[in-house]
Design a protein around this motif. Sequence first.
Motif, mmCIF file in Angstrom:
data_model
loop_
_atom_site.group_PDB
_atom_site.id
_atom_site.type_symbol
_atom_site.label_atom_id
_atom_site.label_comp_id
_atom_site.label_asym_id
_atom_site.label_seq_id
_atom_site.Cartn_x
_atom_site.Cartn_y
_atom_site.Cartn_z
ATOM 1 N N GLY A 71 74.631 31.392 1.896
ATOM 2 C CA GLY A 71 74.658 30.315 2.885
ATOM 3 C C GLY A 71 73.532 30.450 3.886
ATOM 4 N N ARG A 72 73.817 30.047 5.105
ATOM 5 C CA ARG A 72 72.736 29.999 6.096
ATOM 6 C C ARG A 72 73.092 30.781 7.346
ATOM 7 N NH1 ARG A 72 74.125 26.714 10.406
ATOM 8 N NH2 ARG A 72 75.664 25.057 10.053
ATOM 9 N N ASN A 73 72.058 31.023 8.136
ATOM 10 C CA ASN A 73 72.216 31.608 9.459
ATOM 11 C C ASN A 73 72.674 30.505 10.407
ATOM 12 O OD1 ASN A 73 72.001 33.131 11.776
ATOM 13 N ND2 ASN A 73 69.955 33.928 11.290
ATOM 14 N N PHE A 74 73.055 30.892 11.650
ATOM 15 C CA PHE A 74 73.337 29.862 12.652
ATOM 16 C C PHE A 74 72.042 29.115 12.955
ATOM 17 C CE2 PHE A 74 76.760 32.963 14.083
ATOM 18 C CZ PHE A 74 77.750 32.273 13.414
ATOM 19 N N GLU A 75 72.206 27.883 13.401
ATOM 20 C CA GLU A 75 71.011 27.074 13.697
ATOM 21 C C GLU A 75 71.173 26.410 15.044
ATOM 22 O OE1 GLU A 75 70.897 24.537 10.348
ATOM 23 O OE2 GLU A 75 70.054 26.086 9.022
ATOM 24 N N ASP A 76 70.067 25.850 15.539
ATOM 25 C CA ASP A 76 70.111 25.209 16.855
ATOM 26 C C ASP A 76 71.053 24.019 16.878
ATOM 27 O OD1 ASP A 76 68.356 27.057 17.700
ATOM 28 O OD2 ASP A 76 66.567 25.778 17.514
ATOM 29 N N THR A 77 71.322 23.508 15.684
ATOM 30 C CA THR A 77 72.195 22.332 15.627
ATOM 31 C C THR A 77 73.670 22.692 15.768
ATOM 32 O OG1 THR A 77 72.090 22.604 13.254
ATOM 33 C CG2 THR A 77 70.671 20.920 14.218
ATOM 34 N N ASP A 78 73.998 24.017 15.698
ATOM 35 C CA ASP A 78 75.383 24.427 15.879
ATOM 36 C C ASP A 78 75.684 24.466 17.371
ATOM 37 O OD1 ASP A 78 75.642 24.799 13.121
ATOM 38 O OD2 ASP A 78 74.820 26.839 13.271
ATOM 39 N N VAL A 79 75.939 23.310 17.948
ATOM 40 C CA VAL A 79 76.122 23.230 19.398
ATOM 41 C C VAL A 79 77.569 22.907 19.719
ATOM 42 C CG1 VAL A 79 73.766 22.568 19.932
ATOM 43 C CG2 VAL A 79 75.446 20.826 19.305
ATOM 44 N N ALA A 80 77.905 23.159 20.990
ATOM 45 C CA ALA A 80 79.250 22.816 21.458
ATOM 46 C C ALA A 80 79.455 21.324 21.238
ATOM 47 C CB ALA A 80 79.390 23.169 22.932
ATOM 48 N N GLY A 81 80.593 20.938 20.740
ATOM 49 C CA GLY A 81 80.854 19.526 20.453
ATOM 50 C C GLY A 81 80.554 19.177 19.021
ATOM 51 N N GLY A 82 79.644 19.950 18.393
ATOM 52 C CA GLY A 82 79.353 19.720 16.981
ATOM 53 C C GLY A 82 80.437 20.336 16.125
ATOM 54 N N PRO A 83 80.367 20.183 14.798
ATOM 55 C CA PRO A 83 81.387 20.790 13.938
ATOM 56 C C PRO A 83 81.354 22.314 14.057
ATOM 57 C CG PRO A 83 79.595 19.839 12.628
ATOM 58 C CD PRO A 83 79.356 19.430 14.038
ATOM 59 N N PRO A 84 82.519 22.944 14.348
ATOM 60 C CA PRO A 84 82.536 24.392 14.524
ATOM 61 C C PRO A 84 82.257 25.123 13.211
ATOM 62 C CG PRO A 84 84.717 23.431 14.953
ATOM 63 C CD PRO A 84 83.821 22.314 14.553
ATOM 64 N N VAL A 85 81.397 26.156 13.290
ATOM 65 C CA VAL A 85 81.030 26.913 12.097
ATOM 66 C C VAL A 85 81.207 28.406 12.353
ATOM 67 C CG1 VAL A 85 79.378 25.205 11.270
ATOM 68 C CG2 VAL A 85 78.620 27.014 12.827
ATOM 69 N N ALA A 86 81.203 29.178 11.299
ATOM 70 C CA ALA A 86 81.317 30.626 11.426
ATOM 71 C C ALA A 86 80.605 31.295 10.273
ATOM 72 C CB ALA A 86 82.783 31.046 11.439
ATOM 73 N N ILE A 87 80.217 32.557 10.508
ATOM 74 C CA ILE A 87 79.700 33.411 9.441
ATOM 75 C C ILE A 87 80.690 34.558 9.299
ATOM 76 C CG2 ILE A 87 77.846 35.029 8.809
ATOM 77 C CD1 ILE A 87 75.894 33.154 10.234
ATOM 78 N N VAL A 88 80.988 34.963 8.070
ATOM 79 C CA VAL A 88 81.932 36.070 7.862
ATOM 80 C C VAL A 88 81.224 37.219 7.156
ATOM 81 C CG1 VAL A 88 83.946 34.562 7.738
ATOM 82 C CG2 VAL A 88 82.737 35.194 5.634
ATOM 83 N N SER A 89 81.774 38.410 7.309
ATOM 84 C CA SER A 89 81.225 39.565 6.604
ATOM 85 C C SER A 89 81.746 39.564 5.173
ATOM 86 C CB SER A 89 81.615 40.866 7.304
ATOM 87 O OG SER A 89 82.991 41.110 7.121
ATOM 88 N N GLN A 90 81.084 40.361 4.309
ATOM 89 C CA GLN A 90 81.528 40.437 2.907
ATOM 90 C C GLN A 90 82.988 40.869 2.837
ATOM 91 O OE1 GLN A 90 78.166 43.243 2.395
ATOM 92 N NE2 GLN A 90 78.263 42.585 0.263
#
Lengths: 907, 108
Positions: free
Chosen positions: A651-670
């Motif tokens: 997948g991807r790293n966090f991006e500038d578009t991951d802002v408050a109010g936008g769709p909440p996202v997360a990265i998980v460890s293996q």
Amino acid sequence: MDEPVPTRFVPKMIVKLSSLMLRLSSGLIPPTKRPEFMSEWDGEIWHQLNADVNRGREIQTAIAVFRYSLGSIFHALWLKKKHSRKKVGSMDTALQDFKHAFRRLVKTPSFTLLALAIIGLGIGSNTAIFSIVNAVLFRPLPYDQPHEVVRVFTTERASDKPAAVSNPDFRDFRNRTDLFKGASLTSGAVVSITGSGETEAVFVEHVSTNFFELMGLATSQGRGFAAEEDLAGSEPVAIISHEGWQRRMGSRPDIIGSSIEINGRAVTIVGVGPKNFHGTLMGFTSELWIPWGSAMQLDATIRGQLDNRIARGMFMVGRLQDGVTVEQAANALEIMAAELATLYPESNEDRSVIVMSANDVRIHPFIDAKLYPIASLLMGVVGLVLLVACTNLANLLLVRAGARTREMAVRAAIGATRGRLVRHVLAESIILGAGGGLVGLALARVTSVLILSFKPPIPFPIALDLSMDGRVMAFTLALAVLTGILFGLIPALRASRPELVPALKAEGSSASMSSKKLSLRNLLVVSQVSLSMILLTVAALFVRALGNAQATDPGFETRRAAVAMFDMELAGYQEADALLSLNELVRQVAANPAVEAVGLTDRVPLGASLQTRTIRVDDFQNENGEPYATVDFSRASAGYFEALDIPILRGRNFEDTDVAGGPPVAIVSQAMALKFWGTEDVLGESLVFGRTGTVGVQIVGVAKDTKVRTLGEQPRPYLYAPITQDQERFVTVIARTTGDPAQIPEVLRREIRRLNPRIPVLQATTMEGYLAFSLFAPRMGAMLLSAFGALAIVLAGIGLYGVVATTVNQRSREVGIRVALGAKRNHVVATVVREALWLVLIGSTLGTTLGIAAAFSLKGALHGVSPTDVRALTGVVAVLMLVATVASGIPARRAVRLDPVVALRSD
Amino acid sequence: MTGRQKNLSIPAISVLAAVSRGSRYGFEIMEKTGLASGTVYPILGRLTESGFVTSRWERYDSARSARRPARKYYATTDVGEAELEKTIDFVQNLGGFIAPQQSADDNG
């Protein structure tokens, strides 16, 4: 002596008993007085039994005689007392014994110094550790009538583990005036103090205004708090700690009424705290005490916490009414807790109450519970060192006593009693014990300060009162007396029972040194070797564990990174402008040519504090069958993964578009992906924050596993949320450099100060400095155990040396004869050394086995090193062999050089 | 010769009185005074030390001819008699002082 008259069995037995009684009594009195005593009693008894008036009343007479004979004990005791009074008073003999012992010790300075050093080291290590343990666990709290003071905790949900309390709960409990004379709410907190230019984060305590009065603590200057200062809207005030006043304010005399800037607001100092009072949390030093009313002014989040029954971040300390016991208070509050659970199920369901005497709580029961085993482990370690020292001393004294066998025999022959001889020898060891105790006290002072200088790398000072209080003194005294007796008694008993004839025949030490005596010494050597091997084995395993821990790859960049932690909220930032400023900070730091990558997080793994989050995942069930779980968690920026070099595997790293109010996202460890979804391919899956949350959080990436809590752990599930969506007051900026990482902390500090001088920097250090925290426990363990293990093996070496040297001396004649008869010297020496090595072998086998057994119970602290780790054990055996060779080799060489003529003449 | 300056204890007075009134050896003194042997012997020792009482062994040959062990006999000295008289006076005065209301024969 004629037999008494009675002929019948029963009276005869009674009379026999009487004469036995007499004989026993006569044993008490000095031999010279014995015949007269016996004659008088025998005469009396004969006459009694043969008196005409008693004819035909044999039983009665016999009983009367027996009754009389009982009194002979008192007669004998009186005679004994009179005798000793007449000659030399027992005090005088004791004094004499000590005088002689002292003189003998002065005459043999090398023995005396060696003995004092050995005991001093043994007692010193014990006192050092004990004074730390005492300061942390036993020293009574500085409160007035501390037995009345209790701590009240509400428990964790559906458990009996004490957590903290919330303010509404506290108020309800406090209102029980039938139980409490009064109660205070306290809480540790971090504030920023702006002095000349620099803003500094310091540890303080928030307290109810009645705190000082309730605990019977008087301010050393100024006033205490006024009741209205508990209320919001009151002018902010604080009491500064006595230490803080001296250090921070240079003891300025006009401190009362002056103001300092806390969290950007002027706060008036109204008092200086009591001397030597550091706050309610043992070991932590509170620099200021701030009433809740002022705290609400200084930190906007506090008011909300105080109104919220769910916010359990505070501690309750109360003073019980006269006659109310801890149990009664606990019972009453448990009933209240049940009522609260019905009234406020959301916050209080399944929560009970725990009341503990304040003296039983040092920091928090949860932390205390971890301190006790560490304390007992350390005390056990130094206890072993002391045992080695004692057996060593016993050995040295045995040798010394062996040399005095003849003197003892002469004394015994001219009438010295055994007790006298024992006391005579014991006097020496008591002097040594006492002297060693003094040496130990001095060593302990140095050692405990030294040990504490290795303080855990946390950004606040630690205060432990290591002064020698009565408890430490009593402990040391008890040790000194105990060791004096322990290492002195066996040799004393031995020495006082010389085999008179051979000893008097002037055969010196060689003839009288029977094999039995030598075997006792051998036994002592074996126990020394095995005791020190226990320590060495455990120490070696800890060293290996430290090596393991240091070599462990935590899964992120450690060598070229640096971190700086700061608190945005204390500088008055609100979420949105905080983010803008953080972005500005990242840009500034990145502009530095030495910096390769910059990231932000709210928590770097492997630090002092944990952060977890409860999540819900579809189709997942925890061990209780519930659909949620708690996972370790942090907020991170996109730069975080780059700065720490943590690969995003899918997948991807966090991006500038991951802002408050936008769709909440997360990265998980293996590990997290595997645990919750059974595969690493979890892109597009979602989870929900909290037990009752509804918003789905989409997983956009899978990051490589890193260590989270400890270096020794198996991969743990770890969850990242973008710091741009969800913020926390504490922020850490991480920078990776191409150059020397030691330069970077200062760069980070400078950039934060440039951004806003009011932002307090909690800690700025290289990544390796930061990780020192996770290495602290293994480092301390390895260091202390190695030091004490080394001490023990050196002591054991001295013991071994002593035995081999004496054996060689004693057998010099035999060696001489053998050599004269053509035996090879090497062969002779080998015999001696072989014997010594046998002792070492037995001792080390025993000790290593016990050490491995001990290590099994410490497995949790060993970072994956097996208690039977071959490398560690090989190392230990190598050290032992080295010590054994040196200790037995030096005296053995003397045997080789022995001139047979001299040896043969030696008697 | 009187090393002892202190007043005698009541058991010591009883023992001294018993010896003075003709009890000559340990067990007889016990019977007379009703004191236990463990009390009597140390007192006899102390009285001897103070010079109030002397002791002598029965002649060895006379005991031997009678086929019995020799016996130790105690007797008061003049000093002991004087001390006893003084003490009895003192005790009687003391009795009158302690119990002034009571008749004289209660003090016996």
